[in-house]
Design a protein around this motif. Structure first.
Motif, mmCIF file in Angstrom:
data_model
loop_
_atom_site.group_PDB
_atom_site.id
_atom_site.type_symbol
_atom_site.label_atom_id
_atom_site.label_comp_id
_atom_site.label_asym_id
_atom_site.label_seq_id
_atom_site.Cartn_x
_atom_site.Cartn_y
_atom_site.Cartn_z
ATOM 1 N N ILE A 82 23.300 7.487 -19.178
ATOM 2 C CA ILE A 82 24.469 6.681 -18.173
ATOM 3 C C ILE A 82 24.266 5.295 -18.346
ATOM 4 O O ILE A 82 23.081 4.660 -17.960
ATOM 5 N N ASN A 83 25.194 4.555 -19.078
ATOM 6 C CA ASN A 83 24.696 3.218 -19.361
ATOM 7 C C ASN A 83 26.293 2.405 -18.754
ATOM 8 O O ASN A 83 27.146 2.861 -18.954
ATOM 9 N N ARG A 84 25.751 1.272 -18.322
ATOM 10 C CA ARG A 84 26.581 0.431 -17.615
ATOM 11 C C ARG A 84 26.564 -1.137 -18.381
ATOM 12 O O ARG A 84 25.586 -1.422 -18.303
ATOM 13 N N ARG A 102 36.777 -10.345 -21.254
ATOM 14 C CA ARG A 102 35.373 -9.604 -20.556
ATOM 15 C C ARG A 102 35.866 -8.798 -19.525
ATOM 16 O O ARG A 102 36.623 -8.522 -18.824
ATOM 17 N N TYR A 103 35.112 -7.449 -20.043
ATOM 18 C CA TYR A 103 35.396 -6.329 -19.032
ATOM 19 C C TYR A 103 33.963 -5.361 -19.252
ATOM 20 O O TYR A 103 32.769 -5.636 -19.906
ATOM 21 N N THR A 104 33.938 -4.918 -17.973
ATOM 22 C CA THR A 104 32.743 -3.874 -17.740
ATOM 23 C C THR A 104 33.067 -2.468 -17.976
ATOM 24 O O THR A 104 34.106 -1.966 -17.618
ATOM 25 N N THR A 105 32.272 -1.610 -18.935
ATOM 26 C CA THR A 105 32.261 -0.485 -19.149
ATOM 27 C C THR A 105 31.251 0.471 -18.791
ATOM 28 O O THR A 105 30.184 0.200 -18.782
ATOM 29 N N SER A 306 30.457 10.932 -27.002
ATOM 30 C CA SER A 306 30.205 9.655 -26.315
ATOM 31 C C SER A 306 31.616 9.463 -25.762
ATOM 32 O O SER A 306 32.537 9.448 -26.053
ATOM 33 N N VAL A 307 31.279 8.965 -24.449
ATOM 34 C CA VAL A 307 32.375 8.799 -23.534
ATOM 35 C C VAL A 307 32.323 7.399 -23.030
ATOM 36 O O VAL A 307 31.278 7.064 -22.294
ATOM 37 N N GLN A 308 33.482 6.525 -23.104
ATOM 38 C CA GLN A 308 33.514 5.116 -22.590
ATOM 39 C C GLN A 308 34.824 5.170 -21.672
ATOM 40 O O GLN A 308 35.784 5.442 -21.861
ATOM 41 N N HIS A 309 34.450 4.583 -20.487
ATOM 42 C CA HIS A 309 35.266 4.598 -19.196
ATOM 43 C C HIS A 309 35.452 2.979 -19.051
ATOM 44 O O HIS A 309 34.839 2.111 -19.464
ATOM 45 N N ASN A 310 36.697 2.715 -18.711
ATOM 46 C CA ASN A 310 37.394 1.388 -18.499
ATOM 47 C C ASN A 310 37.366 0.472 -19.907
ATOM 48 O O ASN A 310 36.826 -0.735 -20.148
#
Length: 457
Positions: A82-84, A102-105, A306-310
């Motif tokens: 789990i990576n942020r 710029r955004y956080t995923t 691989s799943v990316q949110h936001n």
């Protein structure tokens, strides 16, 4: 028809010849003479400290065999994380116009994969075989370790018999000098002997007292040593035999056992068997060294996601799932001449093992012949000691009869008893040596029946 009749008798003749050949079970071993020793040997196989340690070594070797075989089996792996992270996207339309975002995923990738070696030029199979060989060597060493322990227990038990007589002999010797001191002191009181004679008599009593205490101490120490070696309680004096019975020597039986041992193409001893297995390991290592620069092929299969949110700062979610299967190949083309050096080293090791095996077989054959000769020497010495023992026993009977008639003093009777103790100790020691040498010979030719006490492992 005559030809068929003649050769149909060969199996029958072979059976008769085999039945006529002596076996180790026909020879009288210490545990046959002393049933209590048989109990000690059987219990020692399970509870002696040495065998408990050997059992752990055997377990380690078995686990090593399983580990060596694992390279032939498929391997399965999985991972998840789990990576942020903070991502920055910049779009440049021209030199004067651009956009920056710029955004956080949050990403949650995982994968599951399985691989299976297909063709490695026999290197993996050879490695698994090496593990099996090491396990078999450990099993042989386990059995040989018990045989050596049994030999030590036999010798220790038989030594107790002689030491028990030594205690009696020391006590009789002390009593003799005490009585002599009483006679000398009485004579000194009557002024019939000199003071120096009394002093010498007292010194003799003191020396005999020390000898008696030392004999008892050594006897007790030997009993504790046997108990510690066997992992059993200390024997009581009543459980130790008073003597070693007379033994019969069968020279033809030993010569036939020796001939059968020497006639074998490959000697069955633990040492020879271990040397042959080490030679096999050297051959396998050499074969593996020759495959180091050859391509290796394997199969791989798995699934990853691989799943990316936001995504891009929106509420969107991006997912990529991949299922795959394929063939992989690896080829080490040049390793700095390491493979050539490994091959030459493995070849030299193999030649070294071959020379060592030849030397070992010659040495074992010579040792077997030497031991049979030593058994013959001990048998002849045993015959002489038996005659000396009979003579000492008859002398004691004669002295007892003379003492009953009043023809000799008590001191002469005591000396005859001490002389009998000496003859018993000498005779029993020779008999023990004969039994010990016989056990060594049977152990060398792998015919010692004591190995039947071990359970299959």
């Amino acid at each position: 028809m005559k030809f068929l009749n003649r050769y149909t008798l060969l199996p029958v003749l072979a059976v008769n010849l085999w039945a006529a050949a002596p076996t180790a079970n026909e020879l009288i071993l210490p545990e046959v003479i002393f049933p209590d020793l048989e109990v000690i040997l059987k219990k020692a196989a399970q509870q002696s400290p040495q065998m408990l340690s050997q059992a752990l070594t055997l377990e380690i070797a078995e686990e090593g065999r399983i580990s060596a075989r694992s390279s032939l089996l498929p391997s399965l792996g999985a991972n998840i994380s789990i990576n942020r992270s903070q991502d920055t996207n910049e779009y440049v339309y021209n030199a004067l116009n651009s956009s920056l975002n710029r955004y956080t995923t949050t990403t949650t990738p995982y994968s599951v994969s399985m691989s299976q070696p297909i063709y490695h030029w026999g290197a993996l199979r050879n490695s698994a075989r090496i593990g099996e060989i090491y396990a078999s060597i450990a099993q042989g060493q386990y059995r040989n370790g018990y045989r050596q322990l049994a030999q030590s227990l036999r010798a220790s038990y038989q030594a107790l018999i002689v030491q028990k007589i030594a205690v009696k002999r020391a006590a009789a010797n002390l009593e003799y000098y005490q009585k002599q001191l009483a006679v000398n002191e009485a004579g000194f009181a009557k002024q019939t002997i000199a003071d120096a004679q009394v002093v010498n008599s007292r010194l003799a009593v003191e020396a005999a007292q020390i000898d008696a205490e030392r004999a008892q101490f050594n006897f007790d120490l030997a009993k504790k040593s046997l108990a510690r070696l066997a992992g059993s309680p200390v024997l009581e004096n009543e459980m130790i035999p008073d003597g070693v019975p007379s033994l019969t020597y069968n020279e033809a039986a030993f010569n036939q056992l020796l001939a059968g041992f020497l006639a074998q193409k490959e000697l069955p001893t633990i040492e020879a068997l271990t040397a042959r297995r080490n030679l096999e390991i050297a051959n396998l290592n050499y074969a593996n060294a020759r495959t180091r620069l050859r391509p290796k092929i394997g199969a791989v299969a798995g699934i990853s996601q691989s799943v990316q949110h936001n995504l891009y700062g929106t509420i969107d979610t991006y997912s990529l799932t991949s299922r795959y299967v394929g063939i992989s190949a690896g080829w080490s083309i040049f390793d700095g001449f390491a493979s050539g050096a490994a091959q030459r080293s493995a070849l030299a090791t193999r030649r070294q093992q071959e020379a060592a095996y030849k030397e070992l077989t010659d040495q074992l054959a010579q040792s077997a012949q030497t031991q049979v000769k030593l058994i013959n020497f001990y048998a002849r010495s045993m015959s002489m000691a038996d005659r000396a023992l009979v003579a000492s026993a008859e002398n004691l009977k004669h002295q007892q009869a003379e003492f009953a008639r009043g023809n000799i003093a008590e001191a002469a009777l005591s000396l005859a008893q001490i002389s009998l103790y000496d003859a018993q100790m000498g005779t029993y020691s020779v008999r023990n040596e004969y039994l010990r040498q016989m056990g060594e010979f049977l152990g060398l030719i792998v015919e010692d029946p004591v190995l039947n006490n071990l359970t299959d492992k």
